[in-house]
Write a protein that holds these residues in place. Structure first.
Motif, PDB file in Angstrom:
ATOM      1  N   SER A  22      18.296 -14.784  62.679  1.00 39.36           N
ATOM      2  CA  SER A  22      17.811 -14.160  63.983  1.00 39.36           C
ATOM      3  C   SER A  22      18.804 -13.344  64.854  1.00 39.36           C
ATOM      4  O   SER A  22      18.336 -12.545  65.608  1.00 39.36           O
ATOM      5  N   PHE A  24      20.849 -13.875  66.697  1.00 41.89           N
ATOM      6  CA  PHE A  24      21.176 -14.598  67.923  1.00 41.89           C
ATOM      7  C   PHE A  24      22.641 -15.214  68.044  1.00 41.89           C
ATOM      8  O   PHE A  24      22.338 -16.407  67.304  1.00 41.89           O
ATOM      9  N   VAL A  26      25.290 -17.780  69.333  1.00 47.46           N
ATOM     10  CA  VAL A  26      25.521 -18.705  70.359  1.00 47.46           C
ATOM     11  C   VAL A  26      26.922 -19.398  70.204  1.00 47.46           C
ATOM     12  O   VAL A  26      27.122 -19.705  68.943  1.00 47.46           O
ATOM     13  N   GLU A  44      22.814 -20.802  60.407  1.00 52.38           N
ATOM     14  CA  GLU A  44      21.446 -20.664  60.239  1.00 52.38           C
ATOM     15  C   GLU A  44      21.180 -20.770  58.534  1.00 52.38           C
ATOM     16  O   GLU A  44      22.288 -20.796  57.985  1.00 52.38           O
ATOM     17  N   THR A  51      18.534 -25.033  60.493  1.00 51.09           N
ATOM     18  CA  THR A  51      19.432 -24.306  61.404  1.00 51.09           C
ATOM     19  C   THR A  51      20.013 -25.348  62.140  1.00 51.09           C
ATOM     20  O   THR A  51      19.231 -26.107  62.896  1.00 51.09           O
ATOM     21  N   ALA A  54      24.396 -24.409  68.473  1.00 54.22           N
ATOM     22  CA  ALA A  54      26.002 -24.370  68.797  1.00 54.22           C
ATOM     23  C   ALA A  54      26.423 -25.698  69.393  1.00 54.22           C
ATOM     24  O   ALA A  54      27.199 -26.132  69.127  1.00 54.22           O
ATOM     25  N   GLU A  55      25.580 -26.168  70.259  1.00 50.23           N
ATOM     26  CA  GLU A  55      25.719 -27.255  71.162  1.00 50.23           C
ATOM     27  C   GLU A  55      25.853 -28.549  70.131  1.00 50.23           C
ATOM     28  O   GLU A  55      26.702 -29.180  70.205  1.00 50.23           O
ATOM     29  N   SER A  84      19.891 -21.381  78.076  1.00 52.14           N
ATOM     30  CA  SER A  84      19.891 -22.911  78.406  1.00 52.14           C
ATOM     31  C   SER A  84      19.715 -23.526  77.012  1.00 52.14           C
ATOM     32  O   SER A  84      19.129 -23.011  76.014  1.00 52.14           O
ATOM     33  N   CYS A  86      18.232 -25.713  74.155  1.00 52.57           N
ATOM     34  CA  CYS A  86      16.788 -25.933  73.344  1.00 52.57           C
ATOM     35  C   CYS A  86      16.522 -27.505  73.844  1.00 52.57           C
ATOM     36  O   CYS A  86      17.509 -28.175  73.829  1.00 52.57           O
TER      37      CYS A  86
HETATM   38  N1  THU Z   1      20.502 -21.465  69.387  1.00 50.30           N
HETATM   39  C1  THU Z   1      21.487 -22.348  69.860  1.00 50.30           C
HETATM   40  O1  THU Z   1      22.464 -22.294  69.078  1.00 50.30           O
HETATM   41  N2  THU Z   1      21.283 -23.069  71.053  1.00 50.30           N
HETATM   42  C2  THU Z   1      20.346 -23.251  71.714  1.00 50.30           C
HETATM   43  O2  THU Z   1      20.296 -23.952  72.534  1.00 50.30           O
HETATM   44  C3  THU Z   1      19.146 -22.361  71.501  1.00 50.30           C
HETATM   45  C4  THU Z   1      18.999 -21.841  70.158  1.00 50.30           C
HETATM   46  C5  THU Z   1      20.522 -20.812  68.133  1.00 50.30           C
HETATM   47  C6  THU Z   1      19.545 -21.633  67.004  1.00 50.30           C
HETATM   48  C7  THU Z   1      19.226 -20.195  66.328  1.00 50.30           C
HETATM   49  O3  THU Z   1      20.224 -20.149  65.255  1.00 50.30           O
HETATM   50  C8  THU Z   1      19.303 -18.951  67.243  1.00 50.30           C
HETATM   51  O4  THU Z   1      19.777 -19.599  68.445  1.00 50.30           O
HETATM   52  C9  THU Z   1      17.861 -18.531  67.433  1.00 50.30           C
HETATM   53  O5  THU Z   1      17.089 -19.827  67.763  1.00 50.30           O
END
Ligand code: THU
Length: 134
Positions: A22, A24, A26, A44, A51, A54-55, A84, A86
């Motif tokens: 991704s 992305f 976190v 991931e 995957t 982080a939380e 926020s 997931c």
């Molecule tokens: N992701 C998190 O680590 N925390 C969240 O609350 C939202 C999503 C990560 C999961 C995945 O690796 C990436 O962000 C994209 O969804």
């Protein structure tokens, strides 16, 4: 409460993220009731659904070290808006951390503080498992 220190830890943890698919990043930082901090990042898998967010990384690390009482969790991503947690992480925060401060931030390092119950009202809880009728 000023959670700047916790947000800084979440931003720091973000650097270790492994968002191979991704891109992305976190980071999360979980504060225990007695002031310890456990950080986490997203990791991931090529089998995408494996995957880990982080939380949940931070929460599972803390629990596996024996922690049981929590005060707050900060979450950081490179987003314009507040990032926020997931739905899956909201359930885990609710189950394990209970009603804590959830500290959101954004690229500008602005801070928004919510409670677990704000993000997951009318949650499914362990008590529900004990009150079934048959
Ligand atoms: N992701 C998190 O680590 N925390 C969240 O609350 C939202 C999503 C990560 C999961 C995945 O690796 C990436 O962000 C994209 O969804």
């Amino acid at each position: 409460m000023d959670y700047t220190f916790l947000v800084e830890k979440a931003i720091e943890a973000k650097k270790n993220a492994m968002p191979t698919y991704s891109n992305f990043y976190v980071g999360a930082a979980l504060l225990t009731e007695d002031g310890k901090i456990y950080s986490g990042c997203n990791v991931e898998s090529s089998s995408y659904s494996l995957t880990m967010c982080a939380e949940r990384t931070a929460i599972f690390k803390a629990v596996s070290e024996g922690e049981r009482k929590f005060k707050a969790i900060a979450i950081a991503a490179d987003t314009i808006e507040f990032c926020s947690p997931c739905g899956a992480c909201r359930q885990i925060i609710s189950d394990i951390c209970k009603d804590i401060d959830i500290v959101l931030t954004n690229q500008k390092k602005e801070i928004k503080i919510l409670r677990t119950k704000d993000l997951l009202p009318f949650a499914f809880e362990d008590i529900d498992l004990k009150t079934k009728t048959s």
